[in-house]
Design a protein around this motif. Structure first.
Motif, PDB file in Angstrom:
ATOM      1  N   PHE A 107      71.962  -3.663   0.545  1.00 33.68           N
ATOM      2  CA  PHE A 107      70.968  -3.251  -0.170  1.00 33.68           C
ATOM      3  C   PHE A 107      71.174  -1.993  -1.279  1.00 33.68           C
ATOM      4  O   PHE A 107      70.338  -1.853  -2.304  1.00 33.68           O
ATOM      5  CB  PHE A 107      71.783  -1.982   1.235  1.00 33.68           C
ATOM      6  CG  PHE A 107      71.229  -0.334   1.176  1.00 33.68           C
ATOM      7  CD1 PHE A 107      70.420  -0.477   1.724  1.00 33.68           C
ATOM      8  CD2 PHE A 107      72.130   0.247   0.388  1.00 33.68           C
ATOM      9  CE1 PHE A 107      70.427   1.062   1.087  1.00 33.68           C
ATOM     10  CE2 PHE A 107      72.035   1.568   0.465  1.00 33.68           C
ATOM     11  CZ  PHE A 107      70.967   1.867   0.457  1.00 33.68           C
ATOM     12  N   SER A 108      72.188  -2.539  -2.124  1.00 39.77           N
ATOM     13  CA  SER A 108      72.486  -2.126  -3.754  1.00 39.77           C
ATOM     14  C   SER A 108      70.977  -2.627  -4.286  1.00 39.77           C
ATOM     15  O   SER A 108      70.316  -2.168  -4.679  1.00 39.77           O
ATOM     16  CB  SER A 108      73.531  -2.404  -4.229  1.00 39.77           C
ATOM     17  OG  SER A 108      74.788  -2.039  -4.386  1.00 39.77           O
ATOM     18  N   ASP A 109      70.648  -3.714  -4.290  1.00 39.04           N
ATOM     19  CA  ASP A 109      69.349  -3.932  -4.503  1.00 39.04           C
ATOM     20  C   ASP A 109      68.259  -3.342  -4.742  1.00 39.04           C
ATOM     21  O   ASP A 109      67.360  -3.231  -5.079  1.00 39.04           O
ATOM     22  CB  ASP A 109      69.232  -5.898  -4.151  1.00 39.04           C
ATOM     23  CG  ASP A 109      70.499  -6.715  -4.864  1.00 39.04           C
ATOM     24  OD1 ASP A 109      71.067  -6.261  -5.586  1.00 39.04           O
ATOM     25  OD2 ASP A 109      70.197  -7.352  -3.896  1.00 39.04           O
ATOM     26  N   LEU A 110      67.937  -3.412  -3.043  1.00 40.47           N
ATOM     27  CA  LEU A 110      67.104  -2.525  -2.106  1.00 40.47           C
ATOM     28  C   LEU A 110      67.709  -1.026  -3.929  1.00 40.47           C
ATOM     29  O   LEU A 110      66.168  -0.742  -3.885  1.00 40.47           O
ATOM     30  CB  LEU A 110      67.200  -2.543  -1.211  1.00 40.47           C
ATOM     31  CG  LEU A 110      65.996  -1.835  -0.682  1.00 40.47           C
ATOM     32  CD1 LEU A 110      66.129  -2.222   1.255  1.00 40.47           C
ATOM     33  CD2 LEU A 110      66.387  -0.248  -0.192  1.00 40.47           C
ATOM     34  N   LEU A 111      68.382  -0.387  -3.101  1.00 42.90           N
ATOM     35  CA  LEU A 111      68.549   0.925  -3.629  1.00 42.90           C
ATOM     36  C   LEU A 111      68.003   0.991  -5.162  1.00 42.90           C
ATOM     37  O   LEU A 111      67.249   2.049  -5.766  1.00 42.90           O
ATOM     38  CB  LEU A 111      69.681   1.586  -3.994  1.00 42.90           C
ATOM     39  CG  LEU A 111      70.160   2.843  -3.910  1.00 42.90           C
ATOM     40  CD1 LEU A 111      69.211   3.556  -3.373  1.00 42.90           C
ATOM     41  CD2 LEU A 111      71.735   3.034  -3.798  1.00 42.90           C
ATOM     42  N   ALA A 112      68.249  -0.144  -6.039  1.00 38.36           N
ATOM     43  CA  ALA A 112      68.246  -0.726  -7.496  1.00 38.36           C
ATOM     44  C   ALA A 112      66.941  -0.192  -7.873  1.00 38.36           C
ATOM     45  O   ALA A 112      65.688   0.294  -8.477  1.00 38.36           O
ATOM     46  CB  ALA A 112      69.222  -1.230  -8.187  1.00 38.36           C
ATOM     47  N   ASP A 113      66.030  -0.910  -6.983  1.00 44.17           N
ATOM     48  CA  ASP A 113      64.670  -1.371  -6.669  1.00 44.17           C
ATOM     49  C   ASP A 113      64.348   0.613  -6.855  1.00 44.17           C
ATOM     50  O   ASP A 113      63.171   0.526  -7.846  1.00 44.17           O
ATOM     51  CB  ASP A 113      64.135  -2.238  -6.005  1.00 44.17           C
ATOM     52  CG  ASP A 113      62.129  -2.378  -5.851  1.00 44.17           C
ATOM     53  OD1 ASP A 113      61.936  -2.303  -6.861  1.00 44.17           O
ATOM     54  OD2 ASP A 113      61.424  -1.166  -5.356  1.00 44.17           O
ATOM     55  N   PHE A 114      64.472   1.038  -5.749  1.00 44.58           N
ATOM     56  CA  PHE A 114      64.239   2.567  -5.437  1.00 44.58           C
ATOM     57  C   PHE A 114      63.915   3.606  -6.664  1.00 44.58           C
ATOM     58  O   PHE A 114      63.642   4.077  -7.369  1.00 44.58           O
ATOM     59  CB  PHE A 114      64.222   2.730  -4.289  1.00 44.58           C
ATOM     60  CG  PHE A 114      64.013   4.430  -4.350  1.00 44.58           C
ATOM     61  CD1 PHE A 114      62.513   4.569  -3.725  1.00 44.58           C
ATOM     62  CD2 PHE A 114      64.150   5.743  -3.908  1.00 44.58           C
ATOM     63  CE1 PHE A 114      61.547   5.649  -3.258  1.00 44.58           C
ATOM     64  CE2 PHE A 114      65.045   6.636  -3.539  1.00 44.58           C
ATOM     65  CZ  PHE A 114      63.364   7.459  -3.493  1.00 44.58           C
ATOM     66  N   LEU A 115      65.659   3.202  -7.300  1.00 41.91           N
ATOM     67  CA  LEU A 115      66.048   4.160  -8.002  1.00 41.91           C
ATOM     68  C   LEU A 115      65.521   3.490 -10.048  1.00 41.91           C
ATOM     69  O   LEU A 115      66.346   4.116 -10.318  1.00 41.91           O
ATOM     70  CB  LEU A 115      67.185   4.746  -8.326  1.00 41.91           C
ATOM     71  CG  LEU A 115      67.963   5.109  -6.665  1.00 41.91           C
ATOM     72  CD1 LEU A 115      69.520   5.343  -7.122  1.00 41.91           C
ATOM     73  CD2 LEU A 115      67.616   7.246  -6.747  1.00 41.91           C
TER      74      LEU A 115
END
Length: 307
Positions: free
Chosen positions: A38-46
Protein backbone atom coordinates in the motif's frame (compact mmCIF):
# COMPACT_ATOMS: atom_id res chain seq x y z
CA UNK A 1 -3.29 21.74 5.15
CA UNK A 2 -5.48 18.96 3.79
CA UNK A 3 -6.93 15.76 5.17
CA UNK A 4 -6.54 12.40 3.43
CA UNK A 5 -9.04 9.56 3.22
CA UNK A 6 -8.83 6.13 1.68
CA UNK A 7 -11.14 3.20 0.99
CA UNK A 8 -8.95 0.12 0.54
CA UNK A 9 -10.65 -2.95 -0.92
CA UNK A 10 -9.68 -6.20 -2.55
CA UNK A 11 -10.56 -4.90 -6.04
CA UNK A 12 -10.17 -1.13 -5.91
CA UNK A 13 -8.66 1.55 -3.73
CA UNK A 14 -10.08 5.08 -3.64
CA UNK A 15 -7.98 7.94 -2.23
CA UNK A 16 -8.95 11.57 -1.81
CA UNK A 17 -7.62 14.81 -0.42
CA UNK A 18 -10.12 17.24 1.09
CA UNK A 19 -10.22 20.56 2.83
CA UNK A 20 -11.21 21.11 6.45
CA UNK A 21 -14.83 21.44 5.30
CA UNK A 22 -14.74 17.94 3.79
CA UNK A 23 -14.86 19.23 0.22
CA UNK A 24 -12.82 16.87 -1.99
CA UNK A 25 -10.09 18.62 -3.97
CA UNK A 26 -8.51 15.54 -5.58
CA UNK A 27 -9.62 11.94 -5.89
CA UNK A 28 -8.10 8.93 -7.62
CA UNK A 29 -9.05 5.29 -8.14
CA UNK A 30 -6.49 2.48 -8.28
CA UNK A 31 -6.67 -1.23 -9.08
CA UNK A 32 -5.52 -2.69 -5.76
CA UNK A 33 -3.89 -5.75 -7.34
CA UNK A 34 -1.48 -3.51 -9.26
CA UNK A 35 0.45 -2.85 -6.03
CA UNK A 36 2.13 -5.37 -3.77
CA UNK A 37 2.39 -2.79 -0.99
CA UNK A 38 0.00 0.00 0.00
CA UNK A 39 2.83 2.44 0.72
CA UNK A 40 3.86 2.36 -2.94
CA UNK A 41 0.31 3.18 -4.00
CA UNK A 42 0.12 6.02 -1.48
CA UNK A 43 3.49 7.36 -2.65
CA UNK A 44 2.10 7.56 -6.17
CA UNK A 45 -0.95 9.48 -4.98
CA UNK A 46 1.06 11.91 -2.84
CA UNK A 47 3.85 12.46 -5.39
CA UNK A 48 4.72 16.15 -5.34
CA UNK A 49 4.92 16.59 -1.58
CA UNK A 50 1.35 17.42 -0.51
CA UNK A 51 1.08 18.54 3.12
CA UNK A 52 -1.47 16.41 4.98
CA UNK A 53 -2.62 17.15 8.53
CA UNK A 54 -4.48 13.89 9.21
CA UNK A 55 -5.41 10.68 7.42
CA UNK A 56 -7.77 7.76 7.85
CA UNK A 57 -7.82 4.60 5.78
CA UNK A 58 -10.84 2.32 5.78
CA UNK A 59 -9.75 -1.20 4.89
CA UNK A 60 -11.31 -4.57 4.23
CA UNK A 61 -10.24 -6.46 7.33
CA UNK A 62 -10.07 -6.24 11.11
CA UNK A 63 -7.92 -3.52 12.69
CA UNK A 64 -7.10 -2.11 16.12
CA UNK A 65 -6.72 1.35 14.60
CA UNK A 66 -2.92 1.15 14.41
CA UNK A 67 -2.16 -1.96 12.36
CA UNK A 68 -4.01 -4.24 9.97
CA UNK A 69 -3.68 -7.09 7.51
CA UNK A 70 -6.13 -6.87 4.63
CA UNK A 71 -8.18 -10.02 4.14
CA UNK A 72 -7.78 -10.41 0.37
CA UNK A 73 -4.52 -8.57 -0.28
CA UNK A 74 -0.93 -9.04 0.94
CA UNK A 75 -0.95 -5.49 2.30
CA UNK A 76 0.01 -5.08 5.95
CA UNK A 77 -0.52 -1.52 7.19
CA UNK A 78 1.00 0.31 10.13
CA UNK A 79 -0.39 3.73 11.01
CA UNK A 80 2.91 4.68 12.67
CA UNK A 81 4.98 3.73 9.63
CA UNK A 82 2.67 5.65 7.27
CA UNK A 83 2.88 8.65 9.58
CA UNK A 84 6.70 8.58 9.57
CA UNK A 85 7.19 7.90 5.86
CA UNK A 86 4.73 10.51 4.61
CA UNK A 87 5.11 13.08 7.42
CA UNK A 88 1.40 12.91 8.32
CA UNK A 89 1.02 13.88 12.00
CA UNK A 90 -2.13 11.86 12.64
CA UNK A 91 -2.96 8.56 10.93
CA UNK A 92 -5.59 6.00 11.87
CA UNK A 93 -6.91 2.80 10.35
CA UNK A 94 -10.58 1.77 10.37
CA UNK A 95 -12.64 -1.20 9.27
CA UNK A 96 -14.05 -0.36 5.84
CA UNK A 97 -17.68 -0.71 6.91
CA UNK A 98 -17.13 1.28 10.06
CA UNK A 99 -15.88 3.98 7.69
CA UNK A 100 -18.89 3.45 5.43
CA UNK A 101 -21.22 3.91 8.39
CA UNK A 102 -19.57 7.27 9.08
CA UNK A 103 -20.12 8.24 5.44
CA UNK A 104 -23.90 7.79 5.47
CA UNK A 105 -24.72 11.42 6.41
CA UNK A 106 -22.72 12.66 3.40
CA UNK A 107 -24.52 10.71 0.67
CA UNK A 108 -26.58 12.78 -1.79
CA UNK A 109 -30.29 11.88 -2.10
CA UNK A 110 -29.90 10.71 -5.70
CA UNK A 111 -27.69 7.88 -4.42
CA UNK A 112 -30.28 6.62 -1.90
CA UNK A 113 -32.90 4.12 -3.12
CA UNK A 114 -35.67 2.99 -0.76
CA UNK A 115 -36.35 -0.73 -1.11
CA UNK A 116 -38.75 -0.91 1.85
CA UNK A 117 -39.95 2.22 3.63
CA UNK A 118 -40.77 0.50 6.93
CA UNK A 119 -41.42 2.59 10.02
CA UNK A 120 -38.10 4.25 10.91
CA UNK A 121 -37.33 4.59 14.62
CA UNK A 122 -34.62 7.21 15.15
CA UNK A 123 -33.83 5.80 18.60
CA UNK A 124 -33.20 2.25 17.33
CA UNK A 125 -30.02 0.58 16.01
CA UNK A 126 -29.11 0.58 12.35
CA UNK A 127 -26.99 -1.81 10.30
CA UNK A 128 -24.96 -1.41 7.13
CA UNK A 129 -23.74 -4.31 5.00
CA UNK A 130 -22.20 -4.49 1.60
CA UNK A 131 -21.25 -7.14 -0.94
CA UNK A 132 -18.17 -6.52 -3.03
CA UNK A 133 -14.98 -8.55 -3.14
CA UNK A 134 -16.02 -9.59 0.37
CA UNK A 135 -19.01 -8.95 2.63
CA UNK A 136 -18.75 -6.13 5.16
CA UNK A 137 -20.97 -5.41 8.16
CA UNK A 138 -21.14 -2.69 10.81
CA UNK A 139 -23.71 -1.59 13.37
CA UNK A 140 -24.78 1.93 14.36
CA UNK A 141 -26.04 2.38 17.91
CA UNK A 142 -27.71 5.66 18.94
CA UNK A 143 -25.53 7.56 21.41
CA UNK A 144 -25.96 11.16 22.57
CA UNK A 145 -26.60 13.22 19.41
CA UNK A 146 -25.13 10.70 16.99
CA UNK A 147 -24.15 7.05 16.71
CA UNK A 148 -21.54 4.71 18.11
CA UNK A 149 -20.19 2.62 15.24
CA UNK A 150 -19.54 -1.06 15.97
CA UNK A 151 -17.29 -2.73 13.41
CA UNK A 152 -17.42 -6.49 12.90
CA UNK A 153 -16.65 -9.39 10.58
CA UNK A 154 -20.25 -10.50 10.12
CA UNK A 155 -19.56 -11.59 6.55
CA UNK A 156 -17.75 -14.58 8.03
CA UNK A 157 -20.85 -15.92 9.77
CA UNK A 158 -21.57 -19.46 8.67
CA UNK A 159 -23.83 -19.61 5.61
CA UNK A 160 -27.35 -20.71 6.63
CA UNK A 161 -29.25 -22.35 3.73
CA UNK A 162 -32.98 -21.59 3.68
CA UNK A 163 -34.14 -23.70 0.72
CA UNK A 164 -33.25 -27.16 -0.67
CA UNK A 165 -31.38 -25.47 -3.53
CA UNK A 166 -29.35 -23.40 -1.10
CA UNK A 167 -28.64 -26.58 0.84
CA UNK A 168 -27.20 -28.17 -2.29
CA UNK A 169 -25.10 -25.03 -2.87
CA UNK A 170 -23.80 -25.30 0.72
CA UNK A 171 -22.84 -28.96 0.19
CA UNK A 172 -21.10 -28.12 -3.09
CA UNK A 173 -19.07 -25.35 -1.44
CA UNK A 174 -18.34 -27.46 1.65
CA UNK A 175 -16.78 -30.15 -0.54
CA UNK A 176 -14.44 -27.56 -2.05
CA UNK A 177 -13.50 -25.33 0.87
CA UNK A 178 -14.63 -26.81 4.18
CA UNK A 179 -16.52 -24.32 6.37
CA UNK A 180 -18.87 -22.21 4.24
CA UNK A 181 -19.25 -18.55 5.18
CA UNK A 182 -21.94 -16.14 4.08
CA UNK A 183 -19.22 -14.19 2.26
CA UNK A 184 -18.55 -17.27 0.13
CA UNK A 185 -22.05 -16.77 -1.31
CA UNK A 186 -23.09 -13.15 -0.75
CA UNK A 187 -20.28 -11.30 -2.54
CA UNK A 188 -19.08 -10.68 -6.08
CA UNK A 189 -17.04 -13.90 -6.13
CA UNK A 190 -20.06 -15.58 -4.53
CA UNK A 191 -22.19 -14.78 -7.58
CA UNK A 192 -19.54 -16.41 -9.77
CA UNK A 193 -19.56 -19.48 -7.48
CA UNK A 194 -23.34 -19.76 -7.73
CA UNK A 195 -23.12 -19.54 -11.53
CA UNK A 196 -20.53 -22.34 -11.55
CA UNK A 197 -22.64 -24.40 -9.12
CA UNK A 198 -25.55 -24.18 -11.56
CA UNK A 199 -23.34 -25.46 -14.39
CA UNK A 200 -22.14 -22.23 -15.93
CA UNK A 201 -18.62 -21.68 -17.31
CA UNK A 202 -16.02 -19.60 -15.51
CA UNK A 203 -17.09 -15.95 -15.67
CA UNK A 204 -16.60 -12.74 -13.76
CA UNK A 205 -19.34 -11.42 -11.45
CA UNK A 206 -19.59 -8.35 -13.69
CA UNK A 207 -20.21 -10.46 -16.79
CA UNK A 208 -22.79 -12.63 -15.02
CA UNK A 209 -24.62 -9.61 -13.65
CA UNK A 210 -24.61 -7.86 -17.01
CA UNK A 211 -25.95 -10.96 -18.78
CA UNK A 212 -28.68 -11.37 -16.17
CA UNK A 213 -29.72 -7.73 -16.58
CA UNK A 214 -29.79 -8.01 -20.40
CA UNK A 215 -31.92 -11.14 -20.15
CA UNK A 216 -29.92 -13.08 -22.72
CA UNK A 217 -28.55 -15.74 -20.34
CA UNK A 218 -31.17 -17.76 -18.48
CA UNK A 219 -28.53 -19.37 -16.25
CA UNK A 220 -27.17 -15.96 -15.25
CA UNK A 221 -30.69 -14.87 -14.36
CA UNK A 222 -31.17 -17.98 -12.22
CA UNK A 223 -27.82 -17.38 -10.51
CA UNK A 224 -28.70 -13.78 -9.74
CA UNK A 225 -32.12 -14.79 -8.40
CA UNK A 226 -30.46 -17.25 -6.00
CA UNK A 227 -27.83 -14.67 -5.01
CA UNK A 228 -30.54 -12.10 -4.24
CA UNK A 229 -32.37 -14.65 -2.08
CA UNK A 230 -29.21 -15.28 -0.06
CA UNK A 231 -28.49 -11.55 0.29
CA UNK A 232 -32.05 -10.86 1.44
CA UNK A 233 -32.02 -13.70 3.96
CA UNK A 234 -28.73 -12.54 5.48
CA UNK A 235 -29.87 -8.90 5.60
CA UNK A 236 -33.03 -10.02 7.39
CA UNK A 237 -30.99 -12.07 9.87
CA UNK A 238 -28.87 -9.01 10.67
CA UNK A 239 -31.98 -6.86 11.04
CA UNK A 240 -33.29 -9.33 13.62
CA UNK A 241 -29.92 -9.63 15.36
CA UNK A 242 -29.74 -5.87 15.90
CA UNK A 243 -33.50 -5.23 15.90
CA UNK A 244 -32.59 -2.60 13.35
CA UNK A 245 -35.78 -0.57 13.41
CA UNK A 246 -33.64 2.46 12.59
CA UNK A 247 -32.88 0.98 9.19
CA UNK A 248 -30.71 -1.45 7.32
CA UNK A 249 -28.47 -0.11 4.54
CA UNK A 250 -27.19 -2.15 1.61
CA UNK A 251 -23.97 -0.91 0.01
CA UNK A 252 -21.02 -2.42 -1.83
CA UNK A 253 -20.12 -2.48 -5.49
CA UNK A 254 -22.11 -5.40 -6.85
CA UNK A 255 -25.38 -4.67 -5.02
CA UNK A 256 -25.22 -0.98 -5.93
CA UNK A 257 -24.74 -1.81 -9.62
CA UNK A 258 -27.29 -4.60 -9.97
CA UNK A 259 -30.22 -3.89 -7.65
CA UNK A 260 -31.52 -0.77 -9.44
CA UNK A 261 -31.72 -2.79 -12.68
CA UNK A 262 -33.42 -6.00 -11.53
CA UNK A 263 -36.57 -7.30 -9.89
CA UNK A 264 -35.94 -6.98 -6.15
CA UNK A 265 -38.70 -9.42 -5.18
CA UNK A 266 -36.36 -12.36 -4.37
CA UNK A 267 -34.39 -10.16 -1.96
CA UNK A 268 -37.45 -8.65 -0.28
CA UNK A 269 -39.23 -11.98 0.05
CA UNK A 270 -36.20 -13.61 1.69
CA UNK A 271 -35.68 -10.56 3.92
CA UNK A 272 -39.23 -10.94 5.28
CA UNK A 273 -39.26 -14.75 5.65
CA UNK A 274 -38.52 -14.98 9.38
CA UNK A 275 -41.14 -17.48 10.54
CA UNK A 276 -42.39 -16.48 14.01
CA UNK A 277 -40.78 -13.04 13.67
CA UNK A 278 -42.05 -12.32 10.16
CA UNK A 279 -44.37 -9.71 11.65
CA UNK A 280 -41.38 -7.58 12.66
CA UNK A 281 -39.86 -7.33 9.21
CA UNK A 282 -42.23 -4.93 7.38
CA UNK A 283 -41.33 -2.20 9.90
CA UNK A 284 -37.59 -2.47 9.19
CA UNK A 285 -36.52 0.22 6.66
CA UNK A 286 -34.34 -1.20 3.89
CA UNK A 287 -32.27 1.22 1.81
CA UNK A 288 -29.76 0.84 -1.02
CA UNK A 289 -26.77 3.20 -1.23
CA UNK A 290 -25.46 3.46 -4.80
CA UNK A 291 -22.55 5.87 -4.24
CA UNK A 292 -19.25 3.98 -4.49
CA UNK A 293 -17.50 6.76 -2.54
CA UNK A 294 -19.45 5.97 0.66
CA UNK A 295 -16.45 4.42 2.43
CA UNK A 296 -14.11 7.12 1.17
CA UNK A 297 -16.37 9.88 2.50
CA UNK A 298 -16.57 8.09 5.83
CA UNK A 299 -12.78 7.84 6.01
CA UNK A 300 -12.52 11.59 5.33
CA UNK A 301 -15.06 12.26 8.07
CA UNK A 302 -12.95 10.20 10.51
CA UNK A 303 -9.77 11.97 9.41
CA UNK A 304 -11.43 15.33 10.06
CA UNK A 305 -12.15 14.33 13.68
CA UNK A 306 -8.39 13.85 14.23
CA UNK A 307 -7.41 17.18 12.76
Amino acid sequence: MLILGGDLGGTKTLLALAGRDGRIVRQQRYASADYTDFSDLLADFLAGGTDVAAACFGLAGPTDGRSAQLTYLPWRLSADEISRRFAIPKVTLANDFAAAANGLPWIAPEHVLTLQAGKPDAAAPRVILGAGTGLGVAGLLPANDGFRIVAGEGGHFGFAPQTPEQGELWRWLLAQHGRVTTEDVVSGPGLARIYAFLGGPAATPEAIGAAACRGDDALAQTALHLWLECLGAFAGDLALHWLARGGLYLAGGIAAKLLPQVDQTPLLTAFAAKREHAGLMPDMPLTLITDETLGLRGALALAATQE
